[in-house]
Design a protein around this motif. Structure first.
Motif, PDB file in Angstrom:
ATOM      1  N   PHE B  19      -9.045  -7.467  -9.632  1.00  0.00           N
ATOM      2  CA  PHE B  19      -9.693  -6.971  -8.407  1.00  0.00           C
ATOM      3  C   PHE B  19     -11.020  -6.386  -8.861  1.00  0.00           C
ATOM      4  O   PHE B  19     -11.049  -5.278  -9.391  1.00  0.00           O
ATOM      5  CB  PHE B  19      -8.875  -5.872  -7.735  1.00  0.00           C
ATOM      6  CG  PHE B  19      -7.606  -6.371  -7.091  1.00  0.00           C
ATOM      7  CD1 PHE B  19      -7.646  -7.164  -5.960  1.00  0.00           C
ATOM      8  CD2 PHE B  19      -6.369  -6.028  -7.623  1.00  0.00           C
ATOM      9  CE1 PHE B  19      -6.477  -7.608  -5.358  1.00  0.00           C
ATOM     10  CE2 PHE B  19      -5.204  -6.466  -7.023  1.00  0.00           C
ATOM     11  CZ  PHE B  19      -5.255  -7.259  -5.893  1.00  0.00           C
ATOM     12  N   PHE B  22     -11.022  -4.466 -12.114  1.00  0.00           N
ATOM     13  CA  PHE B  22      -9.676  -3.975 -12.407  1.00  0.00           C
ATOM     14  C   PHE B  22      -8.734  -5.142 -12.725  1.00  0.00           C
ATOM     15  O   PHE B  22      -8.584  -6.071 -11.924  1.00  0.00           O
ATOM     16  CB  PHE B  22      -9.156  -3.165 -11.218  1.00  0.00           C
ATOM     17  CG  PHE B  22      -7.787  -2.624 -11.434  1.00  0.00           C
ATOM     18  CD1 PHE B  22      -7.587  -1.559 -12.301  1.00  0.00           C
ATOM     19  CD2 PHE B  22      -6.692  -3.192 -10.794  1.00  0.00           C
ATOM     20  CE1 PHE B  22      -6.314  -1.057 -12.514  1.00  0.00           C
ATOM     21  CE2 PHE B  22      -5.428  -2.690 -11.011  1.00  0.00           C
ATOM     22  CZ  PHE B  22      -5.233  -1.622 -11.863  1.00  0.00           C
ATOM     23  N   ALA B  24      -5.428  -6.514 -12.743  1.00  0.00           N
ATOM     24  CA  ALA B  24      -4.157  -6.150 -12.114  1.00  0.00           C
ATOM     25  C   ALA B  24      -2.974  -6.923 -12.685  1.00  0.00           C
ATOM     26  O   ALA B  24      -1.863  -6.395 -12.762  1.00  0.00           O
ATOM     27  CB  ALA B  24      -4.238  -6.360 -10.605  1.00  0.00           C
ATOM     28  N   PRO B  43       6.771   0.907 -12.038  1.00  0.00           N
ATOM     29  CA  PRO B  43       6.071   2.018 -11.386  1.00  0.00           C
ATOM     30  C   PRO B  43       5.045   1.544 -10.351  1.00  0.00           C
ATOM     31  O   PRO B  43       4.633   0.393 -10.361  1.00  0.00           O
ATOM     32  CB  PRO B  43       5.377   2.746 -12.540  1.00  0.00           C
ATOM     33  CG  PRO B  43       5.560   1.922 -13.738  1.00  0.00           C
ATOM     34  CD  PRO B  43       6.528   0.836 -13.473  1.00  0.00           C
ATOM     35  N   SER B  44       4.671   2.468  -9.499  1.00  0.00           N
ATOM     36  CA  SER B  44       3.670   2.185  -8.476  1.00  0.00           C
ATOM     37  C   SER B  44       2.358   1.770  -9.128  1.00  0.00           C
ATOM     38  O   SER B  44       1.945   2.344 -10.129  1.00  0.00           O
ATOM     39  CB  SER B  44       3.466   3.445  -7.640  1.00  0.00           C
ATOM     40  OG  SER B  44       2.530   3.197  -6.637  1.00  0.00           O
ATOM     41  N   GLY B  45       1.738   0.743  -8.571  1.00  0.00           N
ATOM     42  CA  GLY B  45       0.456   0.289  -9.100  1.00  0.00           C
ATOM     43  C   GLY B  45       0.588  -0.634 -10.294  1.00  0.00           C
ATOM     44  O   GLY B  45      -0.406  -0.997 -10.916  1.00  0.00           O
ATOM     45  N   SER B  46       1.811  -1.052 -10.624  1.00  0.00           N
ATOM     46  CA  SER B  46       1.989  -1.888 -11.812  1.00  0.00           C
ATOM     47  C   SER B  46       1.724  -3.362 -11.532  1.00  0.00           C
ATOM     48  O   SER B  46       1.767  -4.174 -12.447  1.00  0.00           O
ATOM     49  CB  SER B  46       3.407  -1.694 -12.364  1.00  0.00           C
ATOM     50  OG  SER B  46       4.346  -2.016 -11.355  1.00  0.00           O
ATOM     51  N   GLY B  47       1.476  -3.716 -10.268  1.00  0.00           N
ATOM     52  CA  GLY B  47       1.129  -5.106  -9.961  1.00  0.00           C
ATOM     53  C   GLY B  47       2.274  -5.926  -9.410  1.00  0.00           C
ATOM     54  O   GLY B  47       2.168  -7.148  -9.288  1.00  0.00           O
ATOM     55  N   LYS B  48       3.366  -5.282  -9.006  1.00  0.00           N
ATOM     56  CA  LYS B  48       4.525  -6.024  -8.480  1.00  0.00           C
ATOM     57  C   LYS B  48       4.150  -6.770  -7.205  1.00  0.00           C
ATOM     58  O   LYS B  48       4.407  -7.966  -7.072  1.00  0.00           O
ATOM     59  CB  LYS B  48       5.695  -5.059  -8.183  1.00  0.00           C
ATOM     60  CG  LYS B  48       6.094  -4.165  -9.335  1.00  0.00           C
ATOM     61  CD  LYS B  48       7.233  -3.240  -8.972  1.00  0.00           C
ATOM     62  CE  LYS B  48       6.915  -2.248  -7.859  1.00  0.00           C
ATOM     63  NZ  LYS B  48       5.938  -1.203  -8.211  1.00  0.00           N
ATOM     64  N   SER B  49       3.537  -6.037  -6.262  1.00  0.00           N
ATOM     65  CA  SER B  49       3.150  -6.686  -5.002  1.00  0.00           C
ATOM     66  C   SER B  49       2.128  -7.771  -5.268  1.00  0.00           C
ATOM     67  O   SER B  49       2.211  -8.868  -4.707  1.00  0.00           O
ATOM     68  CB  SER B  49       2.553  -5.665  -4.044  1.00  0.00           C
ATOM     69  OG  SER B  49       3.492  -4.689  -3.716  1.00  0.00           O
ATOM     70  N   THR B  50       1.155  -7.464  -6.090  1.00  0.00           N
ATOM     71  CA  THR B  50       0.115  -8.442  -6.382  1.00  0.00           C
ATOM     72  C   THR B  50       0.741  -9.723  -6.915  1.00  0.00           C
ATOM     73  O   THR B  50       0.381 -10.832  -6.501  1.00  0.00           O
ATOM     74  CB  THR B  50      -0.872  -7.864  -7.418  1.00  0.00           C
ATOM     75  OG1 THR B  50      -1.314  -6.592  -6.955  1.00  0.00           O
ATOM     76  CG2 THR B  50      -2.049  -8.787  -7.617  1.00  0.00           C
ATOM     77  N   GLU B 170       9.540  -4.913  -1.501  1.00  0.00           N
ATOM     78  CA  GLU B 170      10.084  -3.600  -1.127  1.00  0.00           C
ATOM     79  C   GLU B 170      10.549  -3.591   0.334  1.00  0.00           C
ATOM     80  O   GLU B 170      10.051  -2.800   1.141  1.00  0.00           O
ATOM     81  CB  GLU B 170       9.050  -2.500  -1.361  1.00  0.00           C
ATOM     82  CG  GLU B 170       8.554  -2.519  -2.800  1.00  0.00           C
ATOM     83  CD  GLU B 170       8.059  -1.170  -3.280  1.00  0.00           C
ATOM     84  OE1 GLU B 170       8.651  -0.156  -2.858  1.00  0.00           O
ATOM     85  OE2 GLU B 170       7.111  -1.133  -4.068  1.00  0.00           O
TER      86      GLU B 170
HETATM   87  N1  LIG Z   1      -7.046  -5.565  -2.481  1.00  0.00           N
HETATM   88  C1  LIG Z   1      -7.144  -4.802  -3.575  1.00  0.00           C
HETATM   89  N2  LIG Z   1      -8.355  -4.427  -4.049  1.00  0.00           N
HETATM   90  C2  LIG Z   1      -8.466  -3.665  -5.162  1.00  0.00           C
HETATM   91  N3  LIG Z   1      -7.444  -3.231  -5.882  1.00  0.00           N
HETATM   92  C3  LIG Z   1      -6.202  -3.565  -5.479  1.00  0.00           C
HETATM   93  C4  LIG Z   1      -5.990  -4.362  -4.315  1.00  0.00           C
HETATM   94  N4  LIG Z   1      -4.659  -4.544  -4.152  1.00  0.00           N
HETATM   95  C5  LIG Z   1      -4.075  -3.884  -5.183  1.00  0.00           C
HETATM   96  N5  LIG Z   1      -4.987  -3.306  -5.972  1.00  0.00           N
HETATM   97  C6  LIG Z   1      -4.723  -2.536  -7.188  1.00  0.00           C
HETATM   98  O1  LIG Z   1      -3.935  -3.325  -8.049  1.00  0.00           O
HETATM   99  C7  LIG Z   1      -2.936  -2.551  -8.661  1.00  0.00           C
HETATM  100  C8  LIG Z   1      -1.590  -3.177  -8.432  1.00  0.00           C
HETATM  101  O2  LIG Z   1      -1.274  -3.060  -7.058  1.00  0.00           O
HETATM  102  P1  LIG Z   1       0.121  -3.504  -6.463  1.00  0.00           P
HETATM  103  O3  LIG Z   1       0.058  -3.281  -5.007  1.00  0.00           O
HETATM  104  O4  LIG Z   1       0.425  -4.865  -6.935  1.00  0.00           O
HETATM  105  O5  LIG Z   1       1.102  -2.476  -7.141  1.00  0.00           O
HETATM  106  P2  LIG Z   1       2.651  -2.293  -6.894  1.00  0.00           P
HETATM  107  O6  LIG Z   1       3.284  -2.458  -8.215  1.00  0.00           O
HETATM  108  O7  LIG Z   1       3.117  -3.162  -5.808  1.00  0.00           O
HETATM  109  O8  LIG Z   1       2.743  -0.769  -6.477  1.00  0.00           O
HETATM  110  P3  LIG Z   1       3.651  -0.084  -5.337  1.00  0.00           P
HETATM  111  O9  LIG Z   1       4.969   0.180  -5.944  1.00  0.00           O
HETATM  112  O10 LIG Z   1       2.908   1.176  -5.047  1.00  0.00           O
HETATM  113  O11 LIG Z   1       3.706  -1.011  -4.185  1.00  0.00           O
HETATM  114  C9  LIG Z   1      -3.046  -1.148  -8.099  1.00  0.00           C
HETATM  115  O12 LIG Z   1      -3.714  -0.338  -9.037  1.00  0.00           O
HETATM  116  C10 LIG Z   1      -3.885  -1.308  -6.868  1.00  0.00           C
HETATM  117  O13 LIG Z   1      -4.699  -0.181  -6.686  1.00  0.00           O
END
Ligand SMILES: Nc1ncnc2c1ncn2[C@@H]1O[C@H](COP(=O)(O)OP(=O)(O)OP(=O)(O)O)[C@@H](O)[C@H]1O
Ligand SMILES: [Mg+2]
Lengths: 361, 254
Positions: B19, B22, B24, B43-50, B170
């Motif tokens: 991103f 960053f 990800a 953990p939160s922000g680890s990139g699971k959703s991405t 989730e």
């Molecule tokens: N559209 C975006 N633009 C910039 N950064 C992003 C974007 N989407 C996600 N990120 C960043 O990418 C990283 C991974 O995000 P992601 O949503 O995949 O985390 P996650 O593991 O699903 O966390 P959570 O448990 O909080 O849902 C995070 O640091 C987030 O800030």
């Protein structure tokens, strides 16, 4: 209490004037002029057909939707009843009786027949095109010899400008708003350029351009009726504002709605059509209707380029030797007409919001 | 890598995602077999959703390959739409269409993408709603349903396209505790029916019960993977141990 007393203080002399001192002859004599300008007498029956059709569709809406359409139908009926009672020509009053009967008959006919709903919707959709064809006529249509739009005047012209202008401007505005979000730079910059250009120009300038400049650019053989030119100008102008209204709605849509639609395999067009636009437009109904009402009031500017809209007709009646100085009566009448329509449009807006709000909360 | 190619339904090779500056996703390698249930946690922000969103290209990856059922995800729109109609996804926030009834939510894509006749789409929708235990909600709007009911509608909506893979991001974390069970039960039933599932979730009871494999994500990488027994009883990595102890100790419920 105080407010009520103040209103009373102001209203009392006004009402006294309305009922005892004012001489309404100027309105009664010129009523046709106010309603339709120079529209030829022999074609007036076509306007009546339009009104009857409106009564039919309105009555049927009342029948099938009940409460949602009732107030409208009631207002329409009340207006018709008022026209029956006012001292117009016998012919007109009989026609208004007919309109009232049509309204009520249509309601009774359609009551509790949900199966008629698609037909009623179809009726609303063809109402405007039908009215335009009836009003304007065309050389190739039997019984409907053409009436040049420049003969339209008064309330007829004002409503035609408002309703045609707005009806054409909304789809155009939606396309512009969508184009503004396009990923193709050419389309995007065209839409931004269009919107910003038209929003930067006052309506009066647009009208002058349409009336004076446009014919200079067009080849001499192509003569466009002045009313048509003004409608084109109003539409292009209004489209820019509606585009911005629609854009507001599009921007308010959460990303999750797009994602859910794409994830189901819907393409961009289907997503816009079924998911985004219905919600975005619903969100901005107040803004859309606000622009609609603004345009209604702004149509008074067409007088500047020589179209005989309601306001200009009012001024011309004041020049008649019999009615010199009757400006209080004329302007009071115009005030009531403009006010009544504005109120009706804004009431329609609230109604629409309420009816379409189903399920979102 | 010994399984025959047809057995593998998702294959990710060295997937990277940025991103802006960053980073990800930092080189994800993962294969999922047909019928497998994979639970991703971290953990939160680890990139699971991405990551899970990259599997149906709601996020674009910039390096590496993602191959879903033999189709490589690229910028070709036709590929993307084809892949998307084979993959269902359920979001944390449900993302139902609030202006459409439950029935319309479910039948829209089958009618317009699969070109099913309306009657077939509606019959399928009713079956799915019965499977989800909410047939009586068919003609309500999403706003009139509880969170748990909404999420089950979202599952039904995804299933209506008869996908080969279901992704869950989730699905229960926006729900009140008393509604979590009904959604998890629906997901368990789905897992047992043989659906291929990739689930981001911290519901460890669910993972223990139905996951074939668990994957621990941290800072955009797969830190550890293994069967639920391995992960719960003998995690290899310090970070996995630490994370598990954090999420398991304070709120052990099942
Ligand atoms: N559209 C975006 N633009 C910039 N950064 C992003 C974007 N989407 C996600 N990120 C960043 O990418 C990283 C991974 O995000 P992601 O949503 O995949 O985390 P996650 O593991 O699903 O966390 P959570 O448990 O909080 O849902 C995070 O640091 C987030 O800030
Ligand atoms: Mg997430």
């Amino acid at each position: 209490m105080l407010a009520a007393w103040l209103v009373y203080l102001i209203l009392r002399p006004a009402l006294t004037w309305v009922f005892t001192q004012a001489e309404w002859q100027v309105i009664v004599t010129n009523f046709r002029l106010f309603m339709r300008g120079q529209y030829p007498d022999e074609a007036v029956w076509r306007l009546w057909v339009g009104i009857y059709f409106l009564a039919l569709v309105m009555g049927m809406s009342w029948g099938v939707w009940g409460q949602a359409a009732r107030t409208f139908a009631a207002l329409f009926g009340a207006a018709a009843l008022l026209f029956v009672l006012l001292p117009f020509s016998l012919n007109a009053r009989l026609n208004w009786v007919g309109v009232l009967i049509t309204l009520v008959a249509a309601m009774l006919l359609a009551r509790n027949r949900a199966a008629l709903k698609p037909w009623v919707i179809l009726g609303w959709v063809i109402l405007l095109p039908l009215t335009i064809v009836l009003t304007a006529g065309a050389a190739w249509l039997p019984f409907l010899s053409p009436v040049a739009p420049r003969l339209w005047g008064g309330l007829l012209l004002t409503l035609m400008l408002t309703i045609i202008g707005n009806t054409l401007a909304l789809p155009l505005g939606i396309l512009l708003a969508l184009g503004r979000r396009s990923s193709l730079p050419a389309i995007k910059s065209f839409c931004i350029g269009y919107i910003e250009l038209w929003r930067g120009v006052p309506l009066v300038t647009v009208l002058f351009m349409a009336q004076i400049m446009l014919p200079l650019f067009l080849p001499a053989e192509i003569r466009v009726d002045p009313v048509v030119r003004v409608i084109i100008g109003l539409t292009l102008f209004e489209a820019a504002y509606q585009a911005e209204n629609v854009r507001g709605g599009l921007q308010a849509m959460p990303r999750g709605q797009f994602e859910a639609a794409y994830a189901l395999g819907l393409n961009g067009v289907l997503t816009m059509l079924f998911i985004i636009l219905p919600q975005a437009l619903r969100l901005v109904i107040p803004a859309l209707l606000n622009s609609f009402i603004s345009l209604f009031k702004d149509t008074t500017l067409v007088a500047i380029v020589g179209l005989f809209d309601l306001l200009l007709i009012g001024k011309t009646t004041l020049a008649q030797p019999d009615f010199l100085g009757k400006y209080r009566e004329v302007y009071a009448f115009l005030f009531v007409v403009y006010w009544a329509f504005s109120m009706m449009f804004s009431y329609a807006s609230q109604r629409l919001e309420k009816t379409l709000g189903v399920g979102t909360r | 890598m010994s399984a025959p190619a047809s057995d593998i339904i998702i294959e990710c090779r060295d997937v990277h995602k940025w991103f802006g500056h960053f980073h990800a996703l930092k080189g994800i390698n993962l294969t999922v077999k047909r019928g497998e249930v994979v639970v991703i946690f971290g953990p939160s922000g680890s990139g699971k959703s991405t990551f899970i969103r990259a599997l149906n290209r709601l996020e674009e990856h910039q390096r590496g390959q993602i191959i879903v059922d033999g189709i490589e995800l690229s910028n070709d729109v036709r590929h993307i739409e084809a892949v998307r109609s084979e993959i269902g996804i359920v979001f944390q926030q449900f993302n139902l269409f609030p202006h459409l009834t439950v029935m319309q939510n479910i039948t829209l894509a089958p009618i317009w993408v699969r070109r099913w006749p309306k009657s077939k789409a509606e019959a399928t929708a009713m079956e799915l709603l019965e499977r989800m235990g909410i047939p009586e909600q068919a003609h309500k709007f999403p706003g009139q349903l509880s969170g748990g009911q909404q999420q089950r509608v979202a599952i039904a909506r995804a299933l209506a396209m008869q996908p080969k893979i279901m992704l869950f991001d989730e699905p229960t974390s926006a729900l009140d505790p008393e509604m979590i069970k009904e959604v998890l039960d629906a997901m368990k039933a789905l897992a047992r029916s043989g659906m291929t599932m990739v689930v981001v979730s911290h519901e460890m009871g669910f993972a223990r019960e139905v996951a074939d494999r668990m994957i621990f994500f941290d800072v955009g990488m797969i830190v550890e993977e293994g069967s639920p027994e391995q992960i719960f009883s003998a995690p290899q990595q310090e970070r996995t141990k630490l994370f598990l102890s954090q999420i398991l100790s304070p709120r052990r419920m099942n």
